[in-house]
Enzyme design. Structure first.
Site, short mmCIF file in Angstrom:
data_model
loop_
_atom_site.label_atom_id
_atom_site.label_comp_id
_atom_site.label_asym_id
_atom_site.label_seq_id
_atom_site.Cartn_x
_atom_site.Cartn_y
_atom_site.Cartn_z
N PHE A 166 0.81 -1.22 0.00
CA PHE A 166 0.00 0.00 0.00
C PHE A 166 0.84 1.27 0.00
O PHE A 166 0.35 2.33 -0.38
CB PHE A 166 -0.95 0.01 1.22
CG PHE A 166 -0.27 0.42 2.52
CD1 PHE A 166 -0.09 1.76 2.84
CD2 PHE A 166 0.19 -0.53 3.42
CE1 PHE A 166 0.54 2.15 4.02
CE2 PHE A 166 0.81 -0.16 4.61
CZ PHE A 166 0.99 1.18 4.90
N LYS B 186 -1.29 -6.76 -9.26
CA LYS B 186 -2.27 -6.92 -8.17
C LYS B 186 -1.86 -5.89 -7.12
O LYS B 186 -1.01 -6.14 -6.29
CB LYS B 186 -2.20 -8.34 -7.60
CG LYS B 186 -3.48 -8.86 -6.96
CD LYS B 186 -4.01 -8.00 -5.81
CE LYS B 186 -3.22 -8.14 -4.55
NZ LYS B 186 -3.61 -7.19 -3.48
N SER C 138 5.31 -7.06 3.15
CA SER C 138 5.89 -7.40 4.45
C SER C 138 6.65 -8.73 4.37
O SER C 138 6.38 -9.56 3.50
CB SER C 138 4.77 -7.50 5.49
OG SER C 138 3.84 -8.47 5.10
N CYS D 266 9.40 1.70 3.41
CA CYS D 266 10.33 0.60 3.74
C CYS D 266 11.73 1.13 3.94
O CYS D 266 12.58 0.44 4.48
CB CYS D 266 10.31 -0.45 2.65
SG CYS D 266 10.96 0.18 1.10
N GLU E 184 9.15 -4.53 12.85
CA GLU E 184 8.84 -3.35 12.03
C GLU E 184 7.51 -2.75 12.52
O GLU E 184 6.50 -3.45 12.59
CB GLU E 184 8.71 -3.78 10.57
CG GLU E 184 8.44 -2.61 9.63
CD GLU E 184 8.30 -3.06 8.17
OE1 GLU E 184 7.66 -4.09 7.91
OE2 GLU E 184 8.84 -2.35 7.29
P1 NAD Z 1 1.49 -6.66 2.92
O1 NAD Z 1 2.53 -7.73 2.94
O2 NAD Z 1 0.40 -6.72 3.90
O3 NAD Z 1 0.77 -6.64 1.48
C1 NAD Z 1 1.52 -6.58 0.28
C2 NAD Z 1 0.70 -7.22 -0.83
O4 NAD Z 1 0.47 -8.59 -0.51
C3 NAD Z 1 -0.68 -6.58 -1.03
O5 NAD Z 1 -0.96 -6.52 -2.40
C4 NAD Z 1 -1.61 -7.54 -0.31
O6 NAD Z 1 -2.91 -7.58 -0.88
C5 NAD Z 1 -0.92 -8.88 -0.49
N1 NAD Z 1 -1.18 -9.79 0.63
C6 NAD Z 1 -1.40 -9.47 1.92
N2 NAD Z 1 -1.58 -10.58 2.66
C7 NAD Z 1 -1.45 -11.63 1.82
C8 NAD Z 1 -1.52 -13.05 1.99
N3 NAD Z 1 -1.75 -13.60 3.17
N4 NAD Z 1 -1.34 -13.83 0.91
C9 NAD Z 1 -1.10 -13.28 -0.30
N5 NAD Z 1 -1.03 -11.95 -0.52
C10 NAD Z 1 -1.19 -11.13 0.53
O7 NAD Z 1 2.27 -5.26 2.98
P2 NAD Z 1 1.64 -3.81 3.11
O8 NAD Z 1 1.13 -3.63 4.49
O9 NAD Z 1 0.76 -3.51 1.97
O10 NAD Z 1 2.96 -2.91 2.90
C11 NAD Z 1 3.85 -2.60 3.92
C12 NAD Z 1 5.02 -3.55 3.94
O11 NAD Z 1 5.71 -3.54 2.69
C13 NAD Z 1 6.05 -3.17 4.98
O12 NAD Z 1 6.52 -4.34 5.60
C14 NAD Z 1 7.16 -2.53 4.16
O13 NAD Z 1 8.44 -2.57 4.75
C15 NAD Z 1 7.11 -3.37 2.92
N6 NAD Z 1 7.73 -2.71 1.78
C16 NAD Z 1 8.93 -3.19 1.35
C17 NAD Z 1 9.58 -2.59 0.30
C18 NAD Z 1 10.90 -3.12 -0.17
O14 NAD Z 1 11.28 -2.82 -1.29
N7 NAD Z 1 11.62 -3.89 0.63
C19 NAD Z 1 8.98 -1.49 -0.34
C20 NAD Z 1 7.74 -1.03 0.12
C21 NAD Z 1 7.12 -1.65 1.18
#
Ligand code: NAD
Length: 519
Positions: free
Chosen positions: A168, A192, A245, A300, A404
C-alpha cells in the site's frame, strides 16, 4: 473533507450500498467488472470515510486475465525493442502530464501529503525513463570465431507473463519499478495492487494504453490472498515480483518458486541511522526527522532506529529530535504545508498504537507521545491521525526494536562505540537500508565495507538508489537473486539465450563422439 477521487457511481454487485462508488479491474485495455462476490473497503485516511469499494478477484477472474495477458504477450513480444521504447517515451510524457491527478489519487487513498505523493510519482517515472533505453539495455554479447568458423552470441528474450504484487505504501512507484521494465522487455504484466489504495494503478494502466501499448499488455486485477495465490501458482505465469511485508514475501517466494516461477520478493525493514560523535547534530536531527516521520513512517526505507554513539551524542541528539517531533505539522493529506498525513487505515492505526503501548510496557522512555494527537481540520475528526512518537533508551531485546512498526515512531538505541553500533545493524533480522552520519571518512568507509545491509547512506538519510541502480535489501528484507529496476530489472524480466553457430563450407567431418573441444 470531500474525496477527490473520480469513480464511476454505480452499485457494486454483491449488496453494497447503492451510493458506494467502486474501483474497476483493468483487463484487456478496458475497465472491467465481472460478477463480484467479495468486496473490500477503500477509505480516505484523512476523513476516515469509505470512498469506494474494491472488487476481490476470484480464481476464475485470475484465469481469464492470465489468458488475456498470454494472448497480448504473443503480439507484444514481437514488437521491436525500438517500438516498445517509443511507447515508454509516450507513457513517460502522459504520466508527467497527469502527475497532479495521480498524486491526488495517492493522497486521497494512502494519506501521504501531496508533495510527497508527487515525489513518489517522480521516482517511479525515473524507472520509466530508464526503460526508454530498452533497445540498448537488452543488447546481448557477440564473440567472433570462438573456434574455427564458429561464432557465439547471446540474446535476451522476455520471460512471458509476469505478475506484480505491490504494497500500500507506494501505489504508483512500486508498480512502476516492476511494470516498466517488464513491459519494456516485451512481457505482458498483471498487477495486483494493494487493496487499501487500488485506484492509482488503474489510472496508470489507462495511461499506458493511451501511450500505445496493445490491450492486455498491462492488466490490473484487485484482490486479496485468493487472487494472489491463484496468480502465483498459475501454470501460464512465468515470473512473480512481490513487494510487501516479510512474512508474506517469504511465503510468496516459497510458493511461487515451488510452482517453477522466477521470483523476487522484497520484505520489511528496520533501518538504522548511526550518529557518530563528530557528526553535525543539527544536520543529523533534520535528516532523522524527515526520514522517520515523512509519509507517517510508512516507508520501507524510513529510518526507525537512531543509534547515537556515546551518551553525550545521545543526549544532545534526543533534545534536538524531541523539539522537532513536537513541532511536526500534521493534518489532512491534501491540506497545504503539512509534514505528515494520517496512517493508511484504522487497523494500521491500532497496530502502531499497540507498539507504542508495548514500548512503554517494555520500559523504553517515551519522550514524545503521539497517541493523543487529534486533527482539528474540518472534516478530519475521524481520520486515522497519529502524532510523532519518540522513544529513548530502547534496548535490542525489546520487541519495538526488533519488529517493524511502520508508523511515525523513532526508537533511539544508545551505543557506546562505533563497533557496537555497527554490530547492532549487522545482527538485526532485516537488512534493507542503513545510514551513518559522520565527518570521518575512515569511519564511513569502514562502515560501508562491513555493514550487512543492501542500501547504505553516508550522510544521506534514505539511500534509495536511483532508477539506473537496483533497489534491494539483504537478509529478511529480500528473497531471490535479482533486485528491483536498474540492470537487475532487465535481467529479471528476460532470459538469456546463447547461440553457437557455424557455417561449414561443404566439408563432411563425420560424427564426433567426444565432448567438443576447441579446434
Ligand atoms: P502486505 O505484505 O500486507 O501486502 C503486500 C501485498 O500482498 C498486497 O498486495 C496484499 O494484498 C498482499 N497480501 C497481503 N496478505 C497476503 C496473503 N496472506 N497472501 C497473499 N497476498 C497477501 O504489505 P503492506 O502492508 O501492503 O505494505 C507494507 C510492507 O511492505 C512493509 O513491511 C514494508 O516494509 C514493505 N515494503 C517493502 C519494500 C521493499 O522494497 N523492501 C517497499 C515497500 C514496502
Amino acid at each position: 473533507m470531500a474525496s477527490t477521487i473520480q469513480h464511476d457511481q454505480a452499485a457494486p454487485a454483491g449488496g453494497e450500498d447503492d451510493a458506494t462508488p467502486f474501483v474497476h479491474h483493468f483487463i484487456n485495455g478496458v475497465r472491467h467488472l465481472p460478477g463480484v462476490d467479495r468486496w473490500g473497503e477503500v477509505c480516505n485516511p484523512s476523513t476516515g470515510a469509505q470512498v469506494a469499494a474494491v472488487p476481490f478477484a476470484s480464481v476464475a477472474d485470475v484465469d481469464a486475465a492470465v489468458h488475456d495477458a498470454r494472448r497480448a504477450f504473443a503480439e507484444w513480444s514481437q514488437w521491436s525493442a525500438l517500438k516498445r521504447a517509443r511507447v515508454m517515451f509516450r507513457f513517460k510524457e502522459l504520466v508527467e502530464a497527469h502527475i497532479d491527478e495521480l498524486a491526488r489519487l495517492i493522497s486521497s487513498e494512502h494519506g501521504k501529503v501531496l508533495l510527497d505523493a508527487k515525489g513518489e510519482v517522480q521516482r517511479g517515472l525515473e524507472v520509466v525513463e530508464f526503460c526508454c533505453g530498452i533497445p540498448h539495455l537488452m543488447k546481448g554479447e557477440y564473440s567472433d570465431s570462438v573456434a574455427t568458423v564458429i561464432d557465439s552470441y547471446s540474446l535476451r528474450q522476455p520471460v512471458g507473463v509476469a505478475v506484480g504484487i505491490t504494497p500500500f505504501n507506494f501505489p504508483i512507484m512500486v508498480p512502476l519499478w516492476m511494470l516498466a521494465p517488464a513491459i519494456a522487455c516485451g512481457n505482458a504484466f498483471i498487477l495486483k495492487p494493494s487493496e487499501k489504495d487500488p485506484s492509482p494503478a488503474v489510472r496508470l494502466a489507462e495511461l499506458l494504453v493511451e501511450a500505445g501499448a496493445p490491450p492486455g499488455v498491462l492488466n490490473v486485477l484487485h484482490g486479496d490472498k485468493v487472487a494472489v495465490e491463484a496468480l502465483i501458482t498459475h501454470p501460464q505465469v512465468d515470473a512473480v515480483s512481490f513487494v510487501g511485508s516479510t512474512p508474506i514475501a517469504r511465503s510468496i517466494y516459497a510458493t511461487a518458486a515451488a510452482h517453477d516461477k522466477r521470483v523476487q520478493a522484497m520484505g520489511g525493514a528496520k533501518n538504522h541511522l548511526v550518529v557518530m560523535p563528530d557528526a553535525d547534530l543539527d544536520q543529523a536531527a533534520d535528516a532523522l526527522i524527515g526520514a522517520a516521520y515523512g509519509s507517517a513512517g510508512e516507508r520501507c526505507m524510513a529510518i526507525s532506529v537512531a543509534v547515537p554513539v556515546g551518551d553525550a551524542t545521545a543526549d544532545a541528539l534526543v533534545a534536538r529530535l524531541a523539539a522537532r517531533v513536537r513541532a511536526l505539522r500534521i493534518g489532512p493529506s491534501l491540506a497545504e504545508g503539512m509534514d505528515m498525513g494520517p496512517l493508511v487505515t484504522a487497523a494500521h492505526y491500532d497496530r502502531v498504537k499497540g507498539y507504542i503501548d508495548l514500548g512503554v510496557d517494555e520500559g523504553a522512555q517515551l519522550v514524545v507521545d503521539g497517541r493523543d494527537f487529534h486533527s482539528d481540520a474540518a472534516g478530519s475528526e475521524h481520520g486515522f491521525f497519529m502524532g510523532g512518537s519518540l522513544f529513548d533508551h530502547v534496548t535490542t531485546s525489546m520487541r519495538i526494536y526488533q519488529e517493524e512498526i511502520f508508523g511515525p515512531v523513532l526508537c533511539v538505541v544508545r551505543a557506546a562505540t562505533f563497533e557496537e553500533a555497527l554490530g547492532m545493524a549487522n545482527a538485526h533480522e532485516f537488512g534493507n537500508g542503513v545510514s551513518i552520519y559522520t565527518r570521518d571518512g575512515d569511519a564511513a568507509r569502514e562502515f560501508v565495507s562491513r555493514v550487512q545491509v543492501g542500501m547504505v547512506g553516508v550522510n544521506v538519510p534514505i539511500p534509495v538508489p536511483l532508477a539506473f541502480y537496483s533497489f534491494g535489501g539483504w537478509k529478511a528484507s529480500a528473497f531471490g537473486d535479482h533486485n528491483q529496476h536498474g540492470m537487475d530489472g532487465v535481467r529479471f524480466y528476460t532470459r538469456v539465450k546463447t547461440v553457437t553457430q557455424r557455417w561449414p563450407k561443404g566439408v563432411r567431418e563425420g560424427s564426433d563422439f567426444v565432448m567438443p573441444t576447441l579446434k
